[in-house]
Design a protein around this motif. Sequence first.
Motif, short mmCIF file in Angstrom:
data_model
loop_
_atom_site.label_atom_id
_atom_site.label_comp_id
_atom_site.label_asym_id
_atom_site.label_seq_id
_atom_site.Cartn_x
_atom_site.Cartn_y
_atom_site.Cartn_z
N HIS A 106 -1.82 -6.89 1.70
CA HIS A 106 -1.24 -6.98 0.35
C HIS A 106 -2.01 -6.09 -0.62
O HIS A 106 -1.41 -5.39 -1.42
CB HIS A 106 -1.24 -8.43 -0.15
N HIS A 107 -3.33 -6.13 -0.53
CA HIS A 107 -4.15 -5.31 -1.42
C HIS A 107 -3.91 -3.82 -1.15
O HIS A 107 -3.71 -3.03 -2.08
CB HIS A 107 -5.63 -5.66 -1.25
N TYR A 108 -3.91 -3.42 0.12
CA TYR A 108 -3.70 -2.03 0.49
C TYR A 108 -2.34 -1.55 0.00
O TYR A 108 -2.22 -0.48 -0.61
CB TYR A 108 -3.81 -1.89 2.01
N TYR A 109 -1.28 -2.32 0.27
CA TYR A 109 0.06 -1.93 -0.16
C TYR A 109 0.14 -1.80 -1.68
O TYR A 109 0.70 -0.84 -2.21
CB TYR A 109 1.09 -2.96 0.30
N SER A 110 -0.41 -2.78 -2.39
CA SER A 110 -0.35 -2.74 -3.86
C SER A 110 -1.15 -1.59 -4.42
O SER A 110 -0.72 -0.92 -5.36
CB SER A 110 -0.85 -4.07 -4.43
N LEU A 111 -2.30 -1.32 -3.84
CA LEU A 111 -3.12 -0.20 -4.27
C LEU A 111 -2.38 1.12 -4.04
O LEU A 111 -2.33 1.99 -4.92
CB LEU A 111 -4.45 -0.21 -3.53
N ALA A 112 -1.77 1.27 -2.88
CA ALA A 112 -1.00 2.48 -2.58
C ALA A 112 0.19 2.61 -3.54
O ALA A 112 0.50 3.71 -4.01
CB ALA A 112 -0.53 2.46 -1.13
N GLY A 113 0.85 1.50 -3.84
CA GLY A 113 1.98 1.52 -4.77
C GLY A 113 1.57 1.89 -6.18
O GLY A 113 2.24 2.67 -6.87
N PHE A 142 -1.10 3.67 -7.02
CA PHE A 142 -1.49 5.07 -6.99
C PHE A 142 -0.25 5.97 -6.99
O PHE A 142 -0.19 6.96 -7.73
CB PHE A 142 -2.35 5.34 -5.76
N THR A 143 0.75 5.62 -6.21
CA THR A 143 2.00 6.39 -6.18
C THR A 143 2.66 6.40 -7.56
O THR A 143 3.10 7.45 -8.04
CB THR A 143 2.96 5.81 -5.13
N ARG A 162 0.38 6.48 6.09
CA ARG A 162 0.78 5.15 5.61
C ARG A 162 0.57 4.99 4.11
O ARG A 162 1.38 4.38 3.43
CB ARG A 162 0.03 4.06 6.36
N VAL A 163 -0.50 5.57 3.56
CA VAL A 163 -0.76 5.43 2.13
C VAL A 163 0.40 5.99 1.32
O VAL A 163 0.77 5.44 0.28
CB VAL A 163 -2.11 6.08 1.73
N LEU A 164 1.04 7.07 1.78
CA LEU A 164 2.20 7.62 1.08
C LEU A 164 3.45 6.81 1.37
O LEU A 164 4.23 6.50 0.47
CB LEU A 164 2.41 9.08 1.45
N MET A 165 3.67 6.48 2.65
CA MET A 165 4.88 5.72 3.01
C MET A 165 4.92 4.37 2.29
O MET A 165 5.92 4.03 1.66
CB MET A 165 4.93 5.47 4.52
N GLU A 166 3.84 3.62 2.40
CA GLU A 166 3.82 2.30 1.79
C GLU A 166 3.69 2.39 0.28
O GLU A 166 4.24 1.56 -0.44
CB GLU A 166 2.72 1.43 2.39
N GLY A 167 2.97 3.39 -0.20
CA GLY A 167 2.85 3.56 -1.64
C GLY A 167 4.20 3.78 -2.31
O GLY A 167 4.52 3.14 -3.31
N LEU A 168 5.00 4.66 -1.74
CA LEU A 168 6.32 4.91 -2.31
C LEU A 168 7.20 3.68 -2.19
O LEU A 168 7.89 3.30 -3.14
CB LEU A 168 6.98 6.11 -1.62
N ALA A 169 7.18 3.03 -1.04
CA ALA A 169 8.02 1.84 -0.85
C ALA A 169 7.65 0.72 -1.81
O ALA A 169 8.51 0.08 -2.41
CB ALA A 169 7.93 1.37 0.60
#
Length: 186
Positions: free
Chosen positions: A134-141, A143-144, A84-91
């Motif tokens: 929201h925090h997790y998605y933004s952090l992953a984004g 980082f990506t 998920r960290v890669l999937m959501e990070g890229l998205a």
Amino acid sequence: ERRAPSVRPFAGTEGPVGRSAPASTAAPPASAGGVVRPRGGPAAGFASWQDWYITANIDSYWREILRHELAHIFSARWNDRAPRVLMEGLAVWLQRTRGGYTPDDYVRSRSPTACAAIDCLLGPEPDGPLPGWHHYYSLAGSFTGHLIRQYAWDQFRRFYRDRAITLSTLPRRFARRFGVSLEAEI
């Protein structure tokens, strides 16, 4: 079928526009109000890469949602089992903003330390209300975006396509691909 050369930089191929995998048996939600996360609760959008459809709540930031969900559809061609960290990070990175803020700006204002960031990305997925997601998605984004800026698009795409990556193998596979530890990078 139609050829779509404009997807080549993203998908890595000029492949046909249409189904790239057998259709799933899931029916699209009847309305945006029917969009829920797999574990329940509201979501602003949903993409089915198998069926090539997107449902989005147009009362929300629909342009961001559309970019985000399109990223899911095309990135599944690279690796439909990416963590998920890669999937959501890229998205999130490809959607450019989240509620009008770039992922980097959001994270700078809310992440106290790099260790907290690693714990968030590699720990259990958020559970409960939306602020955690929201925090997790933004952090992953964020980082990506950093990885793409630091190592270039092709290196990131090769990393994303690594089918041996799981949440538990991510630090080791990261070090193997980029030659530096995940902790040193964040």
